[in-house]
Write a protein that holds these residues in place. Sequence first.
Motif, short mmCIF file in Angstrom:
data_model
loop_
_atom_site.label_atom_id
_atom_site.label_comp_id
_atom_site.label_asym_id
_atom_site.label_seq_id
_atom_site.Cartn_x
_atom_site.Cartn_y
_atom_site.Cartn_z
N LEU B 143 0.86 -1.19 0.00
CA LEU B 143 0.00 0.00 0.00
C LEU B 143 0.89 1.24 0.00
O LEU B 143 1.64 1.48 0.95
CB LEU B 143 -0.90 -0.02 1.25
N CYS B 148 -2.71 7.26 -3.64
CA CYS B 148 -4.13 7.06 -3.34
C CYS B 148 -4.92 8.31 -3.70
O CYS B 148 -4.54 9.42 -3.36
CB CYS B 148 -4.28 6.74 -1.85
N ILE B 149 -6.03 8.13 -4.40
CA ILE B 149 -6.88 9.27 -4.78
C ILE B 149 -8.15 9.29 -3.93
O ILE B 149 -9.09 10.03 -4.26
CB ILE B 149 -7.22 9.26 -6.29
N LEU B 150 -8.17 8.50 -2.86
CA LEU B 150 -9.29 8.48 -1.91
C LEU B 150 -10.62 8.23 -2.60
O LEU B 150 -11.63 8.85 -2.27
CB LEU B 150 -9.33 9.80 -1.12
N CYS B 151 -10.60 7.31 -3.56
CA CYS B 151 -11.82 7.02 -4.31
C CYS B 151 -12.79 6.18 -3.50
O CYS B 151 -13.95 6.07 -3.85
CB CYS B 151 -11.48 6.29 -5.60
N LEU B 153 -12.99 3.02 -3.24
CA LEU B 153 -13.39 1.73 -3.83
C LEU B 153 -12.93 0.56 -2.97
O LEU B 153 -13.68 -0.41 -2.77
CB LEU B 153 -12.81 1.59 -5.25
N CYS B 154 -11.69 0.63 -2.44
CA CYS B 154 -11.21 -0.48 -1.60
C CYS B 154 -12.04 -0.57 -0.32
O CYS B 154 -12.29 -1.66 0.20
CB CYS B 154 -9.73 -0.34 -1.28
N LEU B 178 -6.14 7.33 3.82
CA LEU B 178 -6.62 5.96 3.92
C LEU B 178 -6.01 5.29 5.16
O LEU B 178 -4.80 5.34 5.37
CB LEU B 178 -6.19 5.19 2.67
N CYS B 202 -8.22 -1.26 -6.79
CA CYS B 202 -7.64 0.09 -6.77
C CYS B 202 -7.40 0.59 -8.21
O CYS B 202 -6.72 -0.05 -8.99
CB CYS B 202 -6.33 0.08 -5.99
N PRO B 203 -7.97 1.75 -8.56
CA PRO B 203 -7.83 2.24 -9.93
C PRO B 203 -6.44 2.78 -10.24
O PRO B 203 -6.08 2.96 -11.40
CB PRO B 203 -8.86 3.37 -10.01
N ALA B 206 -1.96 2.56 -5.83
CA ALA B 206 -1.85 2.67 -4.37
C ALA B 206 -1.84 1.29 -3.72
O ALA B 206 -1.08 1.04 -2.79
CB ALA B 206 -2.99 3.52 -3.81
N ILE B 207 -2.71 0.39 -4.19
CA ILE B 207 -2.69 -0.99 -3.68
C ILE B 207 -2.17 -1.87 -4.82
O ILE B 207 -2.79 -1.94 -5.88
CB ILE B 207 -4.09 -1.46 -3.25
S1 SF4 Z 1 -8.95 2.00 -4.02
FE1 SF4 Z 1 -6.86 2.81 -4.16
S2 SF4 Z 1 -7.11 4.99 -4.65
FE2 SF4 Z 1 -9.11 4.25 -3.95
S3 SF4 Z 1 -9.15 4.73 -1.75
FE3 SF4 Z 1 -8.37 2.62 -1.97
S4 SF4 Z 1 -6.14 2.82 -2.05
FE4 SF4 Z 1 -7.00 4.85 -2.42
#
Ligand code: SF4
Lengths: 185, 244
Positions: B143, B148-151, B153-154, B178, B202-203, B206-207
């Motif tokens: 990680l 990370c764009i704080l989307c 999704l995860c 995150l 993760c788009p 970041a992950i």
């Molecule tokens: S899916 Fe990736 S970009 Fe989106 S919040 Fe999680 S770590 Fe961040």
Amino acid sequence: MTTDHQFKRKIKIATTSLAGCFGCHMSFLDMDERLADLLKQVELDRSPLTDIKHCGPCDIGLIEGGVCNAENVQVLREFRAHCATLVAVGACAINGGVPAMRNYFNVQECLEEVYLRGSGITNPQIPNDPELPLLLDKVYPVSEVVHIDYFLPGCPPSADAFLQLLQPLLAGQKPVVSPSRLHYD
Amino acid sequence: MIAGTNTIYIDGQEIPFTPGQTVMDAALAASVYIPHLCHYPGLPPSGNCRLCMVETGGRNVAACIAQAAAGQEIRNNTPELNAARMAITQMLFVEGNHICPSCEKTGNCKLQAMAYHLGMLDQHFSQFYQHRDIDASHPDIALDRSRCILCDLCVRASRDIDRKNVFAIAGRGIDAHLIVNSASGKLADTPIAATDLAATICPVGAILIKEQGYRVPIGQRIYDRRTICETGLQEHIAQQRRDQ
Ligand code: SF4
Ligand code: SF4
């Protein structure tokens, strides 16, 4: 009688590599035989390819690399002062690129890691020769130091992308990077 | 029901919807692309990236959470909206640390693909150069919060599909970040597995799953071959799970 081509002077281009790896310049040279055509219209001024040390009045300046030290700032300002159109070429010029990975640490930490603590060091000391340009606190995109007219992304931009930039510029038009050529890697 | 009642218009095109459907879902079902990063069909929408802003009735709404309403006229692919989307994308770039040439996700990254789609040539805004923590504690998953764009999704994938609740977003505004739900705050101390949806959705970079780096060479990756408009019309969680 004067003919058209007598009026047509060559377009002057200057290039430089600041905090870059010269990859963009190598890619520029990748234009290969197309360079011969280009050089019919173009004359190189200050550039690592000519070894001219200072920039005269130019039509186009191509900047590779970000801004990591005081000399980079000086060179970049010289280019801005002398080039009618200034283009940031490649990832490092546009956002600092790989050299900007030092931005997560302060300069002291970086210098100590490289010159004092790193592996294989025999005579640990931080270089302080007055000839060495001082490092900036961070590596900056060129657009944070001077105004930039156009951006050509890529690491490096391909030879085709260079052509796609230069051909319209030489014709006095606005360059457009086609979506299929747009890459940041 | 009167024929044509359940219809919206996106950029003048007639699009059917079923009651309760969002504008985004109706558009995707009709193969109309509305740019999005934080939406993934099959997961509940969260409306946080704002890229799917469309204009209807003189105001902007996020298509992923706005319910379709009969007769609604929607503007989507307009120069104004795309300029706003570009500014949002540029802000996402400068807030994080996105050095694409050194990132394993390059070519497979949706943020990058979105920037390509919008024709982004530079980041326009000043870089933040934030220091963000890396968590390399897990044997199979890395990680790197720099990207990370704080989307969210995860977070949604872990909570709603994996049912492990591994991630959350803490803090607000510029302090949002995150976090990992374990006593140590480290991934190694959570039940997350490399096959979980949360580990693969993760788009951005970041992950990342470890020990897979550069298996597919740069230049032969998803967005080297296709555009995000094409892939964005075909995504669904059920498909993603089958592919895994
Ligand atoms: S899916 Fe990736 S970009 Fe989106 S919040 Fe999680 S770590 Fe961040
Ligand atoms: S996450 Fe995407 S945009 Fe960020 S550095 Fe990696 S490839 Fe580039």
